[in-house]
Design a protein around this motif. Sequence first.
Motif, PDB file in Angstrom:
ATOM      1  N   GLU A 158      -3.990  71.703  43.490  1.00 29.34           N
ATOM      2  CA  GLU A 158      -4.036  70.239  43.341  1.00 29.34           C
ATOM      3  C   GLU A 158      -2.631  69.674  43.116  1.00 29.34           C
ATOM      4  OE1 GLU A 158      -6.530  66.798  40.952  1.00 29.34           O
ATOM      5  OE2 GLU A 158      -6.592  68.867  40.239  1.00 29.34           O
ATOM      6  N   ALA A 159      -1.839  70.366  42.304  1.00 28.04           N
ATOM      7  CA  ALA A 159      -0.469  69.906  42.056  1.00 28.04           C
ATOM      8  C   ALA A 159       0.355  69.925  43.349  1.00 28.04           C
ATOM      9  CB  ALA A 159       0.189  70.782  40.992  1.00 28.04           C
ATOM     10  N   ALA A 160       0.161  70.964  44.152  1.00 31.06           N
ATOM     11  CA  ALA A 160       0.879  71.048  45.435  1.00 31.06           C
ATOM     12  C   ALA A 160       0.472  69.901  46.348  1.00 31.06           C
ATOM     13  CB  ALA A 160       0.599  72.390  46.099  1.00 31.06           C
ATOM     14  N   PHE A 161      -0.805  69.604  46.353  1.00 30.86           N
ATOM     15  CA  PHE A 161      -1.279  68.490  47.189  1.00 30.86           C
ATOM     16  C   PHE A 161      -0.674  67.173  46.719  1.00 30.86           C
ATOM     17  CE2 PHE A 161      -4.067  64.928  48.001  1.00 30.86           C
ATOM     18  CZ  PHE A 161      -4.246  65.013  49.377  1.00 30.86           C
ATOM     19  N   PRO A 212       2.618  61.986  49.525  1.00 35.46           N
ATOM     20  CA  PRO A 212       3.375  60.932  50.219  1.00 35.46           C
ATOM     21  C   PRO A 212       3.763  61.329  51.647  1.00 35.46           C
ATOM     22  CG  PRO A 212       4.166  61.192  47.971  1.00 35.46           C
ATOM     23  CD  PRO A 212       3.237  62.346  48.233  1.00 35.46           C
ATOM     24  N   GLU A 213       4.147  62.578  51.834  1.00 33.42           N
ATOM     25  CA  GLU A 213       4.506  63.039  53.178  1.00 33.42           C
ATOM     26  C   GLU A 213       3.274  63.071  54.082  1.00 33.42           C
ATOM     27  OE1 GLU A 213       6.749  66.821  55.398  1.00 33.42           O
ATOM     28  OE2 GLU A 213       6.618  66.730  53.212  1.00 33.42           O
ATOM     29  N   LEU A 214       2.123  63.477  53.521  1.00 35.77           N
ATOM     30  CA  LEU A 214       0.882  63.490  54.305  1.00 35.77           C
ATOM     31  C   LEU A 214       0.483  62.078  54.700  1.00 35.77           C
ATOM     32  CD1 LEU A 214      -1.189  66.096  52.247  1.00 35.77           C
ATOM     33  CD2 LEU A 214      -0.088  66.457  54.461  1.00 35.77           C
ATOM     34  N   ASP A 215       0.600  61.148  53.762  1.00 38.69           N
ATOM     35  CA  ASP A 215       0.206  59.763  54.044  1.00 38.69           C
ATOM     36  C   ASP A 215       1.054  59.146  55.149  1.00 38.69           C
ATOM     37  OD1 ASP A 215      -1.864  59.701  52.182  1.00 38.69           O
ATOM     38  OD2 ASP A 215      -0.564  59.002  50.562  1.00 38.69           O
ATOM     39  N   LEU A 265       6.857  76.348  52.653  1.00 39.64           N
ATOM     40  CA  LEU A 265       5.626  76.904  53.220  1.00 39.64           C
ATOM     41  C   LEU A 265       4.540  77.122  52.176  1.00 39.64           C
ATOM     42  CD1 LEU A 265       3.942  78.146  55.487  1.00 39.64           C
ATOM     43  CD2 LEU A 265       5.136  80.320  55.091  1.00 39.64           C
ATOM     44  N   GLU A 266       4.878  77.729  51.066  1.00 45.10           N
ATOM     45  CA  GLU A 266       3.843  78.047  50.077  1.00 45.10           C
ATOM     46  C   GLU A 266       3.191  76.783  49.531  1.00 45.10           C
ATOM     47  OE1 GLU A 266       3.104  80.710  46.026  1.00 45.10           O
ATOM     48  OE2 GLU A 266       5.028  80.818  47.086  1.00 45.10           O
ATOM     49  N   GLY A 267       3.983  75.762  49.242  1.00 46.38           N
ATOM     50  CA  GLY A 267       3.424  74.511  48.737  1.00 46.38           C
ATOM     51  C   GLY A 267       2.523  73.836  49.752  1.00 46.38           C
ATOM     52  N   VAL A 268       2.939  73.842  51.016  1.00 46.94           N
ATOM     53  CA  VAL A 268       2.116  73.252  52.075  1.00 46.94           C
ATOM     54  C   VAL A 268       0.808  74.017  52.218  1.00 46.94           C
ATOM     55  CG1 VAL A 268       1.971  72.871  54.569  1.00 46.94           C
ATOM     56  CG2 VAL A 268       4.047  72.238  53.329  1.00 46.94           C
ATOM     57  N   ALA A 269       0.872  75.333  52.087  1.00 44.16           N
ATOM     58  CA  ALA A 269      -0.337  76.144  52.207  1.00 44.16           C
ATOM     59  C   ALA A 269      -1.328  75.834  51.081  1.00 44.16           C
ATOM     60  CB  ALA A 269       0.022  77.626  52.202  1.00 44.16           C
ATOM     61  N   LYS A 302      -1.316  70.081  60.256  1.00 44.03           N
ATOM     62  CA  LYS A 302      -0.154  69.835  61.124  1.00 44.03           C
ATOM     63  C   LYS A 302       1.123  70.355  60.454  1.00 44.03           C
ATOM     64  CE  LYS A 302       2.404  66.046  63.365  1.00 44.03           C
ATOM     65  NZ  LYS A 302       2.296  66.549  64.748  1.00 44.03           N
ATOM     66  N   LEU A 303       1.270  70.062  59.163  1.00 41.37           N
ATOM     67  CA  LEU A 303       2.442  70.553  58.442  1.00 41.37           C
ATOM     68  C   LEU A 303       2.402  72.065  58.283  1.00 41.37           C
ATOM     69  CD1 LEU A 303       3.067  67.997  55.545  1.00 41.37           C
ATOM     70  CD2 LEU A 303       4.227  68.179  57.749  1.00 41.37           C
ATOM     71  N   LEU A 304       1.216  72.616  58.022  1.00 42.50           N
ATOM     72  CA  LEU A 304       1.101  74.054  57.830  1.00 42.50           C
ATOM     73  C   LEU A 304       1.576  74.811  59.066  1.00 42.50           C
ATOM     74  CD1 LEU A 304       0.121  76.415  56.053  1.00 42.50           C
ATOM     75  CD2 LEU A 304      -2.107  76.186  57.165  1.00 42.50           C
ATOM     76  N   PHE A 305       1.152  74.381  60.242  1.00 41.88           N
ATOM     77  CA  PHE A 305       1.567  75.053  61.472  1.00 41.88           C
ATOM     78  C   PHE A 305       3.087  74.950  61.646  1.00 41.88           C
ATOM     79  CE2 PHE A 305      -2.829  75.349  62.557  1.00 41.88           C
ATOM     80  CZ  PHE A 305      -2.915  76.334  63.529  1.00 41.88           C
ATOM     81  N   ARG A 306       3.650  73.796  61.328  1.00 46.84           N
ATOM     82  CA  ARG A 306       5.092  73.617  61.498  1.00 46.84           C
ATOM     83  C   ARG A 306       5.867  74.564  60.580  1.00 46.84           C
ATOM     84  NH1 ARG A 306       6.971  67.830  59.987  1.00 46.84           N
ATOM     85  NH2 ARG A 306       5.584  67.323  61.737  1.00 46.84           N
ATOM     86  N   HIS A 307       5.470  74.629  59.319  1.00 46.07           N
ATOM     87  CA  HIS A 307       6.162  75.496  58.359  1.00 46.07           C
ATOM     88  C   HIS A 307       5.906  76.974  58.666  1.00 46.07           C
ATOM     89  CE1 HIS A 307       7.564  72.635  55.130  1.00 46.07           C
ATOM     90  NE2 HIS A 307       6.807  71.833  55.860  1.00 46.07           N
TER      91      HIS A 307
END
Length: 289
Positions: free
Chosen positions: A24-27, A32-35, A89-93, A224-229
């Motif tokens: 939850e903290a990672a999310f 803001p970047e996701l939005d 990567l880990e935070g995005v995951a 989308k971010l996960l694949f990029r990282h």
Amino acid sequence: MPKPKNPNKSGTPAVESTQLHTAEAAFQRLQPELDAIPLAGLEVPRLDLQAAAVQAIGVAEALSAPQLRQRIAAIAATGALDAALLGGLEGVAWATWFARYKFLLTSATHSGAALPAPLVERAYETRARMLKTLEYHLDGDAEAVAQLAHLRAGSGHLDLANDLSGAAEMYRKHREAIQDDKRNFRGEDEQEAAALAAQLLRLLGATATPEQTLWKGYQARAAKLLFRHYDEAVRVGRFLFYYDDPEGRFPNLYTATRSTPTSPRTEKKPDASPVKPEAAPVDPPVGIA
């Protein structure tokens, strides 16, 4: 932080309280970047996002080993590596896993609209016929095999709709390889599958709650971010382990999340009465899926 565990038998998310807090903290950090990512044209990829997150966290941990840090820093210093993508990567995951967790959680209490039994029966029959055709002719294509395994592994009417869309997409991509099949291939199945998927999604989506819609969007953005990282991590990982099974150590996410059930999923047909879409069950938090 312990490495996330595999999904439980029901495929539902389960987390220890400390790991749920981490996710939850990672999310929240990433929100803001996701939005800022436009939703137009964005879709949730047809793979197990929880398993993809587990894979990505494992790769991030592997590349953070002390004996690799200096080599990775040297590569980044040349400009041949985007260190920010690798470091994030880990935070995005974790954020991706959390978005999927919340979507399933909101879906668990929502029954949705009744689906006509003839529609569901036709959808299952079309799906089964298409998967048989694809599996027979594409057994030597590793990426296709991984995608087909994912299509086989789902359950419920939302998965059924997504399976049909995925099968239609694979028919378009591999038509030359399958069109001479005399047993199961039907030229009209591609359009039929797409039409059935659209009809199922319309009926299911007609009663979607605002919260479901919100978390579905976050799933797509996070993926989308996960694949990029992850792709950046795979690129450097395969370079560093070029002579030591690079593709096995750093597979693409479709291959990495390939499902290997002990027995094929049964093709169930509906009863004569209208069928209601199954809500995704959610177990009490006990260990990350």
